[in-house]
Design an enzyme around this catalytic site. Structure first.
Site, PDB file in Angstrom:
ATOM      1  N   TRP A 152       0.833  -1.190   0.000  1.00 52.97           N
ATOM      2  CA  TRP A 152       0.000   0.000   0.000  1.00 52.97           C
ATOM      3  C   TRP A 152       0.877   1.253   0.000  1.00 52.97           C
ATOM      4  O   TRP A 152       1.810   1.361   0.785  1.00 52.97           O
ATOM      5  CB  TRP A 152      -0.909  -0.001   1.239  1.00 52.97           C
ATOM      6  CG  TRP A 152      -1.647   1.294   1.401  1.00 52.97           C
ATOM      7  CD1 TRP A 152      -2.705   1.740   0.662  1.00 52.97           C
ATOM      8  CD2 TRP A 152      -1.357   2.337   2.347  1.00 52.97           C
ATOM      9  NE1 TRP A 152      -3.105   2.986   1.086  1.00 52.97           N
ATOM     10  CE2 TRP A 152      -2.285   3.383   2.124  1.00 52.97           C
ATOM     11  CE3 TRP A 152      -0.404   2.483   3.353  1.00 52.97           C
ATOM     12  CZ2 TRP A 152      -2.300   4.554   2.879  1.00 52.97           C
ATOM     13  CZ3 TRP A 152      -0.400   3.659   4.100  1.00 52.97           C
ATOM     14  CH2 TRP A 152      -1.343   4.667   3.860  1.00 52.97           C
ATOM     15  N   ASP A 316     -14.566  11.067   1.442  1.00 48.54           N
ATOM     16  CA  ASP A 316     -15.244  10.294   2.481  1.00 48.54           C
ATOM     17  C   ASP A 316     -15.728  11.181   3.634  1.00 48.54           C
ATOM     18  O   ASP A 316     -15.041  12.120   4.041  1.00 48.54           O
ATOM     19  CB  ASP A 316     -14.256   9.249   3.009  1.00 48.54           C
ATOM     20  CG  ASP A 316     -14.919   8.139   3.798  1.00 48.54           C
ATOM     21  OD1 ASP A 316     -16.148   8.169   3.977  1.00 48.54           O
ATOM     22  OD2 ASP A 316     -14.171   7.238   4.239  1.00 48.54           O
ATOM     23  N   ASP A 437     -14.021   3.806  -4.632  1.00 49.45           N
ATOM     24  CA  ASP A 437     -12.946   3.210  -3.837  1.00 49.45           C
ATOM     25  C   ASP A 437     -13.245   1.732  -3.537  1.00 49.45           C
ATOM     26  O   ASP A 437     -14.374   1.254  -3.728  1.00 49.45           O
ATOM     27  CB  ASP A 437     -12.782   3.989  -2.531  1.00 49.45           C
ATOM     28  CG  ASP A 437     -11.328   4.039  -2.065  1.00 49.45           C
ATOM     29  OD1 ASP A 437     -10.541   3.164  -2.472  1.00 49.45           O
ATOM     30  OD2 ASP A 437     -10.991   4.946  -1.277  1.00 49.45           O
ATOM     31  N   CYS A 474     -10.378   3.544  -7.786  1.00 45.22           N
ATOM     32  CA  CYS A 474      -9.465   3.686  -6.653  1.00 45.22           C
ATOM     33  C   CYS A 474      -9.631   2.443  -5.791  1.00 45.22           C
ATOM     34  O   CYS A 474     -10.756   2.086  -5.446  1.00 45.22           O
ATOM     35  CB  CYS A 474      -9.793   4.944  -5.855  1.00 45.22           C
ATOM     36  SG  CYS A 474      -8.833   5.123  -4.334  1.00 45.22           S
ATOM     37  N   ASP A 496      -2.177   5.897  -3.053  1.00 46.94           N
ATOM     38  CA  ASP A 496      -2.638   6.744  -1.955  1.00 46.94           C
ATOM     39  C   ASP A 496      -1.562   7.699  -1.454  1.00 46.94           C
ATOM     40  O   ASP A 496      -1.853   8.588  -0.652  1.00 46.94           O
ATOM     41  CB  ASP A 496      -3.134   5.884  -0.782  1.00 46.94           C
ATOM     42  CG  ASP A 496      -4.612   5.566  -0.875  1.00 46.94           C
ATOM     43  OD1 ASP A 496      -5.304   6.171  -1.728  1.00 46.94           O
ATOM     44  OD2 ASP A 496      -5.084   4.715  -0.107  1.00 46.94           O
TER      45      ASP A 496
END
Length: 690
Positions: A152, A316, A437, A474, A496
C-alpha cells in the site's frame, strides 16, 4: 496457415495439423508462410517421437510437460479455423467431444495482440473448470524477466531475475489485483532497458484473482502465460454453458520498455472514449478528512477556483453516520446532521465558481456498524454458503479489514441496493464524477469471479444510465489498475501516497502500460500525509504535472506565494495538456540511479516537455549529461526551463541554463545531451523544447 501482420509485428499460426500451433510471435518476418516447414524443430532423445511445438492448448496428451492451458489435462484436436474481421478464430474439441474451446487471436494496427479462450460444455454432465490459461511462445534470447510487486502506497516496484528452468508464477488472491500486482510480465534480452533491447510482455485484462507467469522448459520451449486464478468449484458449467477467459494482452518491442508504451498508449487511446482535456481536480481528503463543514468547504472551493481548478471532489465523510472509517459504509444517504440542506448548498457554490462536482463512494463495501448490515446481514460476502440451506446462520468469514466487510454484489438484493442508491444520488445532484474506492481484499475463497463480474455489470449499467458521469477506479490507492476495468472507468487513482519521491517511481512504472492522462497525480501538502516526508513545492508540482493533475491539500492554509505558484502551475499544465495527454512518453536510461529523465514528445516531434529528477545524492560531483530521447535528429530545438526553479548546489550553472535557453540540433540533444545542473536531492527541473 494464418499470418497476422501490423506495425512491425507478426503472428503466424499453423492450422494444417491436428492442433493449431503458434510458429512465431514477435518481429515481422515478412511472408513467412512459405517457409513455415523449415522451422519444425528436431526430435531430441528421450522425448515424444514427433517434433514438440506449442499449440494453443498445450497438454500432456501432446507431450507438453510444462504448465498446461487447461488443467484438466485433456488433449484437444483442431476442428476448424477461419479469419473473421482480422481476428483468427480457432475451434478445438476434446477427444470425446464433451468440451469445446474457441480461441480468438487479434492483432491491432498498433501491433498489440489479444488472445482469449471460450470453453463450452458439450457433454451431458456438469463440468468443473479448474483453470484455463493463454500461453504464448517467446524465444530463447528472452531470458531476463521483469515484473512488479509492492505494498500500500508503494505500488508497482520492479523486480528483475533471469528466467531459469521451471515456472516463475505471480498469483493474486486478493479478489482484486492488489498492491503487489505483477501488472506486466516482461521477458527480454539480458540488460534490456527503457530504450534498448527486444522485449515480450503480457498483461491480463482482469480485475479479480489471476496468475501471470513465465516458464523455461528443459525440453526447449519458453512461454509467457496468464489466466484467471479459479478456486476449486468456483466455475461449474451446466451442459451448454460457457466460460470465457479474460483477454491476454501481449506486446512485442524491439526498442525496450518505451517501445511497449509506443504500442499500448495509442491502442488504449483508440478504444477509450474519455473526455478531453482532463480536468484539473481538487480532492478534499487530505484537506479536511472527515471534518465536513459547509463554510470550511466553501472557502476551500473558493481557493480552488482562484487557482484554476476545474473539478471539486468531496471525499469520504458525507453520508449518514460517517464520522470516521469504522462505520456506515452501505448507508449511502446524505447525513442530515452534517448537511441539513443536503449537498445542494455546497454543489451550488462549487458550480457557481465554474467547477464540476465529484463525490467519493465505496459501493462494494459494508460496515458491520451500519443500518444496511443490521437490516441485511446475509448480504455480507462469506456470511453463508451460496446457495444457503434454510436456517443457515450468518457469520461473516475472516477478519474485518479497515473495520469493513465486502457487500456480496452477486446477491440480487445487494446489487439492486447499490445501483438504486447511486442512481438516486446521481439523479438528485449534478454529480460529474465518482471516485469509486475499494479498500480491502475479499478474503472469501471462491467468490472473486462472481464479484468481479457483478462489479463490471454494475459499472456498465450506471454508465449507460448516466453517460455524463466519469468514474475513477481507486482501490486503497493503486490496487486495481488493469485493462479489464479501464473499459468502464475514466481515471485511475495511481497510489494513496502523494509523496513526490515515491510517486516518481510509481508513475514511471505504471506508465509503461497506462497513458498518463488516465493516471491521477496530485499536489499534496509540504509534509506528505502517508510518509511525513517534507518536500519542496517545485518538486511536488513537477511530479504532478504529467498525469491527470490535481490537488490534495487545504489551499486555504497555503501562503500567498505558494498559491501564486500553484495557480501558475495549473495554467502551465492547461497550456501543455494537449501535448502531455496525447504525445509519446519517453524515459531515458540513466547511468546514475539517483537521476531520472522522462518526458513527453509530440507526435510530430515539434514540441516536448522533459523533467530532470534527482531522487537522491548523485554518484559524482558532475552528473551525466541530460539526453533527450525521442526527438527528431534533423530538426533544431530551443530548450528553456519552465516552472518553479529547483534548488541547486553549484558555484555556477551550466552556461546554457544561465543564458535562459539554447538552440541545438535534435541529434546533439539525443546523442550528446546538455551539461546537467547540480540539483540537490529530491528536486526536479522542467524543460520545454520547441
Amino acid at each position: 496457415m494464418f499470418h497476422l501482420r501490423a506495425a512491425g509485428v507478426s503472428l503466424v499460426l499453423d492450422t494444417r495439423g491436428t492442433a493449431a500451433h503458434i510458429l512465431h510471435w514477435g518481429p515481422d518476418l515478412g511472408d513467412f508462410s512459405a517457409s513455415a516447414d523449415t522451422f519444425v524443430p528436431a526430435i531430441p532423445p528421450s522425448s515424444i517421437d514427433v517434433p514438440l511445438r506449442l499449440s494453443l492448448l498445450p497438454s500432456l496428451a501432446e507431450g507438453w510437460s510444462g504448465r498446461p492451458a487447461l488443467e484438466s489435462g485433456h488433449g484437444f484436436r483442431l476442428a476448424e479455423a477461419h479469419l473473421q474481421d482480422q481476428t483468427i478464430v480457432v475451434r478445438s474439441s476434446s477427444p470425446d467431444s464433451a468440451q469445446e474451446v474457441v480461441t480468438e487471436l487479434e492483432l491491432s494496427p498498433e501491433g498489440v495482440l489479444r488472445v482469449r479462450h471460450r470453453l463450452t460444455n458439450r457433454g451431458d454432465a456438469e463440468l468443473a473448470v479448474p483453470g484455463l490459461d493463454v500461453l504464448l511462445p517467446i524465444p530463447h534470447e528472452a531470458s531476463e524477466l521483469l515484473d512488479f510487486t509492492g505494498l500500500w502506497s508503494h505500488e508497482r516496484q520492479p523486480q528483475r531475475a533471469p528466467l531459469r528452468h521451471g515456472v516463475w508464477s505471480r498469483e493474486s488472491r486478493h479478489g482484486r489485483p492488489g498492491h503487489d500486482d505483477a501488472f506486466l510480465m516482461i521477458a527480454g534480452e539480458p540488460g534490456f532497458g527503457f530504450r534498448n533491447g527486444r522485449v515480450w510482455a503480457t498483461h491480463l485484462a482482469w480485475s479479480g484473482d489471476k496468475r501471470i507467469w513465465a516458464e523455461r522448459s528443459a525440453l526447449g520451449g519458453n512461454v509467457l502465460g496468464a489466466g484467471e486464478l479459479l478456486a476449486p468449484g468456483e466455475i461449474r458449467l451446466a451442459p451448454g454453458d460457457s466460460y470465457e477467459t479474460p483477454w491476454l494482452v501481449a506486446v512485442f518491442s524491439d526498442a525496450g520498455l518505451d517501445g511497449l508504451s509506443d504500442r499500448l498508449h495509442p491502442w488504449i487511446r483508440g478504444f477509450k472514449n474519455t473526455r478531453m482535456p482532463r480536468p484539473v481536480v481538487l480532492n478534499t481528503w487530505e484537506a479536511v478528512y472527515f471534518d465536513h463543514d459547509l463554510a470550511v468547504l466553501s472557502d476551500l472551493a473558493d481557493a480552488a477556483a482562484e487557482a484554476g481548478v476545474e473539478r471539486f471532489v468531496l471525499d469520504d465523510g458525507w453520508f449518514t453516520g460517517r464520522r470516521d472509517d469504522k462505520r456506515a459504509l452501505g448507508d449511502w444517504t446524505v447525513d442530515a446532521d452534517v448537511w441539513p440542506g443536503g449537498l445542494h448548498p455546497l454543489i451550488e457554490h462549487v458550480v457557481s465558481r465554474g467547477m464540476e462536482f465529484g463525490l467519493w463512494v465505496e459501493p462494494e463495501m459494508i460496515s458491520p456498524d451500519s443500518a444496511l448490515a443490521a437490516a441485511h446481514p446475509d448480504w455480507i460476502l462469506g456470511s453463508r454458503p451460496t446457495p444457503a440451506p434454510p436456517g443457515t446462520p450468518v457469520s461473516a468469514a475472516g477478519p474485518t479489514w479497515r473495520w469493513q466487510r465486502v457487500l456480496d454484489l452477486h446477491e440480487p438484493g445487494a446489487y439492486a441496493h447499490v445501483r438504486d442508491r447511486l442512481s438516486a444520488l446521481l439523479t438528485e445532484y449534478p454529480i460529474a464524477f465518482l471516485k469509486w474506492d475499494h479498500n480491502r481484499d475479499l478474503l472469501t475463497p471462491g467468490t472473486a469471479h462472481r464479484q468481479t463480474r457483478a462489479l463490471y455489470r454494475l459499472l456498465a449499467e450506471l454508465r449507460a444510465a448516466f453517460p455524463h458521469v466519469e468514474i475513477e477506479s481507486c482501490a486503497s490507492g493503486g490496487a486495481r489498475i488493469d485493462l479489464g476495468i479501464l473499459d468502464l472507468v475514466d481515471r485511475f487513482w495511481t497510489s494513496d501516497t502523494n509523496d513526490p519521491l515515491d510517486r516518481q517511481s510509481i508513475q514511471r512504472w505504471t506508465g509503461i502500460l497506462i497513458p498518463p492522462e488516465y493516471l491521477g497525480g496530485h499536489l499534496g501538502a509540504g509534509a506528505a500525509h502517508v510518509t511525513g516526508r517534507t518536500s519542496a513545492l517545485g518538486f511536488r508540482l513537477a511530479t504532478a504535472l504529467f498525469g491527470s493533475a490535481g490537488i490534495e491539500w487545504n489551499l486555504t492554509t497555503a501562503t500567498p506565494a505558494e498559491r501564486r505558484d500553484i495557480a501558475a502551475w495549473i495554467a502551465e499544465h492547461k497550456r501543455l495538456r494537449p501535448l502531455l495527454h496525447s504525445g509519446t512518453v519517453v524515459r531515458a536510461d540513466t547511468a546514475d540511479p539517483a537521476q531520472l529523465i522522462h518526458g513527453v514528445v509530440a507526435g510530430d516531434r515539434s514540441h516536448a516537455v522533459f523533467a530532470l529528477v534527482t531522487l537522491g545524492t548523485p554518484a559524482a560531483a558532475l552528473p551525466p549529461p541530460l539526453k533527450f530521447p525521442g526527438l527528431d535528429p534533423d530538426r533544431l530545438y530551443t530548450v528553456r526551463p519552465i516552472g518553479v526553479p529547483p534548488r541547486t548546489m553549484q558555484d555556477a550553472p551550466p552556461p546554457w541554463l544561465a543564458a535562459g535557453s539554447v538552440t541545438l540540433p535534435g541529434r546533439v540533444l539525443v546523442e550528446a545531451g546538455l551539461p546537467s545542473p547540480l540539483l540537490t536531492p529530491e528536486q526536479a527541473l522542467l524543460l520545454e523544447l520547441t
